[in-house]
Design a protein around this motif. Structure first.
Motif, PDB file in Angstrom:
ATOM      1  N   LYS A  13       6.016  31.716 -13.138  1.00 14.53           N
ATOM      2  CA  LYS A  13       6.503  31.969 -14.489  1.00 14.53           C
ATOM      3  C   LYS A  13       8.017  32.098 -14.509  1.00 14.53           C
ATOM      4  CE  LYS A  13       5.944  34.924 -18.535  1.00 14.53           C
ATOM      5  NZ  LYS A  13       5.198  36.045 -19.144  1.00 14.53           N
ATOM      6  N   GLU A  14       8.546  32.825 -13.535  1.00 14.65           N
ATOM      7  CA  GLU A  14       9.997  33.043 -13.493  1.00 14.65           C
ATOM      8  C   GLU A  14      10.759  31.749 -13.287  1.00 14.65           C
ATOM      9  OE1 GLU A  14      13.334  35.553 -10.905  1.00 14.65           O
ATOM     10  OE2 GLU A  14      11.203  35.676 -10.402  1.00 14.65           O
ATOM     11  N   ILE A  15      10.360  30.966 -12.289  1.00 15.98           N
ATOM     12  CA  ILE A  15      11.108  29.757 -11.961  1.00 15.98           C
ATOM     13  C   ILE A  15      10.922  28.672 -13.010  1.00 15.98           C
ATOM     14  CG2 ILE A  15       9.337  28.678 -10.516  1.00 15.98           C
ATOM     15  CD1 ILE A  15      13.105  28.769  -9.766  1.00 15.98           C
TER      16      ILE A  15
ATOM     17  N   ALA B  34      10.042  29.083 -16.180  1.00 17.45           N
ATOM     18  CA  ALA B  34      10.655  29.477 -17.454  1.00 17.45           C
ATOM     19  C   ALA B  34      12.117  29.052 -17.482  1.00 17.45           C
ATOM     20  CB  ALA B  34      10.526  30.983 -17.657  1.00 17.45           C
ATOM     21  N   ILE B  35      12.793  29.232 -16.366  1.00 19.23           N
ATOM     22  CA  ILE B  35      14.197  28.810 -16.276  1.00 19.23           C
ATOM     23  C   ILE B  35      14.304  27.299 -16.453  1.00 19.23           C
ATOM     24  CG2 ILE B  35      16.174  28.626 -14.720  1.00 19.23           C
ATOM     25  CD1 ILE B  35      15.257  31.289 -13.475  1.00 19.23           C
ATOM     26  N   LEU B  36      13.433  26.558 -15.742  1.00 21.77           N
ATOM     27  CA  LEU B  36      13.504  25.100 -15.789  1.00 21.77           C
ATOM     28  C   LEU B  36      13.140  24.550 -17.160  1.00 21.77           C
ATOM     29  CD1 LEU B  36      11.856  24.281 -12.334  1.00 21.77           C
ATOM     30  CD2 LEU B  36      14.287  24.224 -12.924  1.00 21.77           C
ATOM     31  N   ILE B  37      12.080  25.106 -17.773  1.00 22.52           N
ATOM     32  CA  ILE B  37      11.643  24.588 -19.066  1.00 22.52           C
ATOM     33  C   ILE B  37      12.655  24.930 -20.160  1.00 22.52           C
ATOM     34  CG2 ILE B  37      10.233  26.532 -19.902  1.00 22.52           C
ATOM     35  CD1 ILE B  37       9.117  22.884 -19.932  1.00 22.52           C
ATOM     36  N   ASN B  38      13.242  26.122 -20.082  1.00 24.79           N
ATOM     37  CA  ASN B  38      14.260  26.503 -21.065  1.00 24.79           C
ATOM     38  C   ASN B  38      15.508  25.644 -20.925  1.00 24.79           C
ATOM     39  OD1 ASN B  38      12.875  28.528 -22.469  1.00 24.79           O
ATOM     40  ND2 ASN B  38      13.394  30.076 -20.937  1.00 24.79           N
ATOM     41  N   ARG B  39      15.863  25.352 -19.700  1.00 24.85           N
ATOM     42  CA  ARG B  39      17.029  24.498 -19.474  1.00 24.85           C
ATOM     43  C   ARG B  39      16.784  23.103 -20.050  1.00 24.85           C
ATOM     44  NH1 ARG B  39      18.417  24.300 -13.393  1.00 24.85           N
ATOM     45  NH2 ARG B  39      18.907  26.493 -13.843  1.00 24.85           N
ATOM     46  N   LYS B  40      15.582  22.593 -19.824  1.00 21.06           N
ATOM     47  CA  LYS B  40      15.234  21.269 -20.330  1.00 21.06           C
ATOM     48  C   LYS B  40      15.294  21.233 -21.860  1.00 21.06           C
ATOM     49  CE  LYS B  40      11.244  18.167 -20.769  1.00 21.06           C
ATOM     50  NZ  LYS B  40       9.829  17.925 -20.368  1.00 21.06           N
ATOM     51  N   TYR B  41      14.675  22.229 -22.509  1.00 21.76           N
ATOM     52  CA  TYR B  41      14.607  22.186 -23.976  1.00 21.76           C
ATOM     53  C   TYR B  41      15.923  22.592 -24.629  1.00 21.76           C
ATOM     54  CZ  TYR B  41       9.818  20.712 -24.424  1.00 21.76           C
ATOM     55  OH  TYR B  41       8.668  19.951 -24.415  1.00 21.76           O
ATOM     56  N   ASP B  42      16.731  23.391 -23.977  1.00 21.29           N
ATOM     57  CA  ASP B  42      18.070  23.670 -24.502  1.00 21.29           C
ATOM     58  C   ASP B  42      18.876  22.388 -24.576  1.00 21.29           C
ATOM     59  OD1 ASP B  42      17.609  26.336 -24.857  1.00 21.29           O
ATOM     60  OD2 ASP B  42      18.584  26.978 -22.998  1.00 21.29           O
TER      61      ASP B  42
ATOM     62  N   ASP C 245       3.306  25.261 -18.283  1.00 21.22           N
ATOM     63  CA  ASP C 245       4.095  25.227 -17.049  1.00 21.22           C
ATOM     64  C   ASP C 245       4.350  26.604 -16.453  1.00 21.22           C
ATOM     65  OD1 ASP C 245       4.171  22.516 -17.234  1.00 21.22           O
ATOM     66  OD2 ASP C 245       6.234  22.384 -17.953  1.00 21.22           O
ATOM     67  N   THR C 246       4.320  27.648 -17.257  1.00 21.33           N
ATOM     68  CA  THR C 246       4.607  28.983 -16.721  1.00 21.33           C
ATOM     69  C   THR C 246       3.355  29.768 -16.365  1.00 21.33           C
ATOM     70  OG1 THR C 246       4.708  29.948 -18.952  1.00 21.33           O
ATOM     71  CG2 THR C 246       6.783  29.140 -17.994  1.00 21.33           C
ATOM     72  N   LYS C 247       2.195  29.234 -16.677  1.00 22.19           N
ATOM     73  CA  LYS C 247       0.945  29.913 -16.332  1.00 22.19           C
ATOM     74  C   LYS C 247       0.302  29.262 -15.115  1.00 22.19           C
ATOM     75  CE  LYS C 247      -0.197  31.619 -20.968  1.00 22.19           C
ATOM     76  NZ  LYS C 247      -1.148  31.559 -22.099  1.00 22.19           N
ATOM     77  N   TRP C 248      -0.298  30.080 -14.295  1.00 21.06           N
ATOM     78  CA  TRP C 248      -0.987  29.577 -13.108  1.00 21.06           C
ATOM     79  C   TRP C 248      -2.187  28.752 -13.531  1.00 21.06           C
ATOM     80  CZ3 TRP C 248       0.654  30.248  -8.104  1.00 21.06           C
ATOM     81  CH2 TRP C 248      -0.217  29.844  -7.088  1.00 21.06           C
ATOM     82  N   GLN C 249      -2.265  27.536 -13.004  1.00 22.54           N
ATOM     83  CA  GLN C 249      -3.354  26.628 -13.341  1.00 22.54           C
ATOM     84  C   GLN C 249      -4.302  26.470 -12.147  1.00 22.54           C
ATOM     85  OE1 GLN C 249      -3.510  25.664 -16.439  1.00 22.54           O
ATOM     86  NE2 GLN C 249      -1.450  26.365 -17.002  1.00 22.54           N
TER      87      GLN C 249
END
Length: 685
Positions: free
Chosen positions: A439-441, A443-451, A499-503
């Motif tokens: 979730k931590e890692i 979240a950073i990547l997905i936020n960076r992408k959508y920003d 992407d931030t939840k364990w699948q």
């Protein structure tokens, strides 16, 4: 205005001078009578400087007393401070003398050394250490023309075994300004200190205590004469846990296997391996290839060596891997199938898997998305055949039954994803992937992408709206922007939640040692040793004892248990039995140990690990990973090794393990063959 006669003016001047003399005399009398001792002490302190007399660095031996690091007396070229043109002249003459031997040394480099010592002018600047005898003779012959230049004999570190255990020993190099400032008065600007490996970790024991020469200096801090010398005290000696014979066999085997594999896989230029005592945690051998030669670092690193140790470029290039790091403790690798014993133990401990009677049918791939394929169609597999065949389907199902939390707990229990505490510098921790980490890692990547996508959308409509022909077009564009932004945010929520939840596929990937699993070779070796010794996670160490040569006092390094794992003795016994099946007939490593007697059976696990590097999977390129312990029924030693781009563990690092076990158990004397070949090569030169 009437001017005073000359005689009267002279009288006034005389009175003033006399008054000043009275004041001065009174002040001198006060100093002499009341402050004499104080000022004499200050004058003496300003006049006397202490210069170090270097202590011999403590020597380093292998467990059997073979010398790994010692000292030799060498010629050291130094330059005392000179003023102005004299210094420029002497530096120029020095460069002329040095150029045939050291063409890379320049006048600016010498001046920079002098500048660094501008606040300690009384202390000579070391220009070069270990200069050749011929150069020392030339300097002595021209001594009259080189005021301030001196050649002294000092002890200097030497590594008689060349590259053997280079990364473990580490190296010494010139102290930097930050280290000097933090050291108090223990070092000078000319000091060499441990920068990596044992040399760094045990710096305080190895250094010893420098002696001193009391030097009288003038008001400018320049030396005027020598008064008294105090003897130095040598450093303490270290006896390592390493076995020189095993170390040599490991390094030779790694090098020859890398050369063999490179014929088909040119990227296979890197390998590392560890073998340790399962009962004590003592490291018997550790190698990292490309190898390090500690002697390279004692002076300025030659330009030809810079690219070997520190290749340029931020992006890792497998063809120029760089030799500076100890890959056994500093590099992190996906473990591949060598992780499967962790999954198996977690499943057995959960109570959801019977090792004998629960057969899982393998039809070439797992039946739950993303349908990860297996190495073959194995049919019905139980714990022992599944381990022997390294069946992905079996261990994905075992992972599903165990559940992610049990797998994570077991991995951490066996020391994976955490520093081992080894007494070497630079160890990295690796990674056991967890839901919180994902979730931590992510979240950073997905936020960076959508920003970035939001920024692009904003810039797009700013351009369009600025170019709108009329108010109607402007209003339509703003409406489109709002709709497109809403779609983007909806997609963001979908991607973020996923992407931030364990699948489920995270569990399946982790179960077979893929996904985000990242461990050091040492961690793999220590976890293997923990299975072998009945569940005791030991703290690995490379120093066996410390000996003070001044009084003979010996400090033994005792084995340290980090913890007893929570896995039951029965589960450990079943897992040892399953790993023994890997080397039995039909197992993935059966061909390696066919010449071993029955009383020295081997338990192992092979691994073919995805590298995690862009493009490698599509090219069919994998790291070869191998873990093992022996004898399987009464374990003494454990091994782990990785060869980058070695493909299958049994066909790469497995051969290194084979050579080591043969040497350790006296089945084949590889050491004798290696030394005989070296002696022949030396005599042929």
């Amino acid at each position: 205005m009437k001017t005073l006669p000359l005689q009267n003016r002279l009288k006034i001047y005389i009175y003033i001078i006399c008054a000043l003399l009275v004041v001065l005399g009174s002040r001198l009398a006060i100093v002499q009578i009341f402050h004499s001792a104080e000022y004499q002490t200050k004058a003496s302190e300003n006049r006397i400087r202490l210069l170090p007399v270097l202590a011999s660095r403590g020597e380093i031996y292998d467990r059997n007393g073979e010398t790994l690091a010692a000292n030799e007396l060498v010629y050291t070229l130094s330059l005392s401070y000179l003023e102005g043109n004299d210094q420029e002249k002497i530096v120029g003459q020095l460069i002329t003398l040095l150029s045939p031997y050291y063409p890379e040394i320049t006048a600016s480099q010498i001046k920079e050394k002098i500048k660094l010592q501008q606040y300690r002018l009384y202390e000579p600047v070391v220009i070069m250490r270990d200069i050749p005898w011929e150069l020392a003779v030339k300097i002595e012959e021209t001594r009259q023309e080189l005021p301030g230049v001196s050649v002294n004999i000092e002890p200097l570190r030497v590594y008689p075994q060349e590259t053997l255990a280079g990364h473990v020993l580490g190296y010494i190099h010139s102290i930097n300004e930050e280290e000097l400032a933090a050291s108090g008065d223990k070092y000078s600007i000319n000091s060499l200190i441990g920068k990596s490996g044992v040399e760094k970790v045990y710096e305080s024991q190895l250094k010893g205590k420098d002696g001193a020469r009391r030097v009288e200096v003038d008001s400018q801090g320049r030396p005027m004469g020598e008064l008294v010398t105090m003897s130095s005290v040598p450093g303490k000696n270290l006896t390592l846990t390493l076995d020189l014979k095993l170390q040599k066999v490991m390094e030779a085997s790694m090098e020859s296997n890398l050369q063999r594999i490179q014929q088909a896989h040119p990227k296979a230029k890197v390998g590392s391996a560890v073998v340790l005592d399962v009962k004590t945690g003592e490291i018997l051998a550790m190698t990292s290839n490309p190898v390090m030669r500690p002697d390279d670092f004692k002076g300025k690193l030659a330009s030809s060596m810079v690219s070997y140790y520190f290749p340029s470029g931020d992006k890792y290039n497998p063809m120029e891997p760089g030799a500076a790091i100890n890959r056994a403790i500093q590099a992190q690798y996906p473990p591949g199938s060598t992780f499967k014993p962790i999954t198996g133990m977690a499943a057995l401990e959960s109570g959801n898997l019977n090792p004998f009677d629960d057969y899982i049918n393998c039809q070439g791939r797992y039946w739950i998305a993303p349908y990860i394929s297996c190495t073959g169609v194995h049919g019905n597999e139980n714990y022992f055949s599944g381990m022997a065949d390294s069946c992905n389907t079996y261990f994905q199902e075992a992972g599903r039954r165990a559940g992610k939390d049990n797998i994570i707990k077991t991995a951490q229990d066996f020391g994976l994803g955490q520093k081992s505490g080894i007494d070497l510098s630079g160890e990295t921790s690796g990674l056991v992937p967890t839901p919180a980490w994902k979730k931590e890692i992510n979240a950073i990547l997905i936020n960076r992408k959508y920003d970035n996508l939001r920024k692009q959308l904003q810039e797009k409509y700013e351009r369009l709206i600025a170019a709108a022909k009329d108010e109607t077009e402007d209003e339509a564009l703003r409406k489109d922007q709002k709709n497109e932004s809403a779609k983007l945010e909806a997609q963001y929520q979908i991607d973020y939640n996923f992407d931030t939840k364990w699948q489920a596929f995270d569990t399946f990937n982790m179960s077979i040692g893929q996904g985000s699993n990242q461990y050091t070779v040492l961690q793999l070796a220590n976890y293997t040793a923990t299975i072998a010794n009945g569940g005791y996670l030991m703290e690995p160490h490379v120093v066996k004892k410390i000996t003070d040569p001044n009084n003979g006092r010996v400090t033994e390094i005792e084995p340290k248990v980090i913890r007893k794992t929570s896995v039951s003795a029965n589960t450990l016994a079943l897992t040892r039995q399953a790993m023994k099946a890997v080397t039995a007939e039909g197992g993935t490593a059966s061909f390696l140990f066919t010449n071993f007697p029955e009383n020295i059976s081997i338990a192992s696990k092979t691994g073919t690990a995805q590298t995690g590097r862009v493009g490698d999977v599509s090219l069919g390129e994998f790291h070869g990973v191998f873990i093992a312990f022996a004898p399987a029924d009464d374990p003494q030693i454990a091994f782990a090794g990785v060869i980058e781009y070695g493909q299958h563990g049994s066909e790469s690092a497995g051969y290194v393990a084979k050579d080591l076990f043969e040497q350790y158990f006296g089945l084949v004397d590889h050491y004798a063959a290696i030394t005989a070949a070296e002696e022949k090569a030396s005599s042929d030169l």
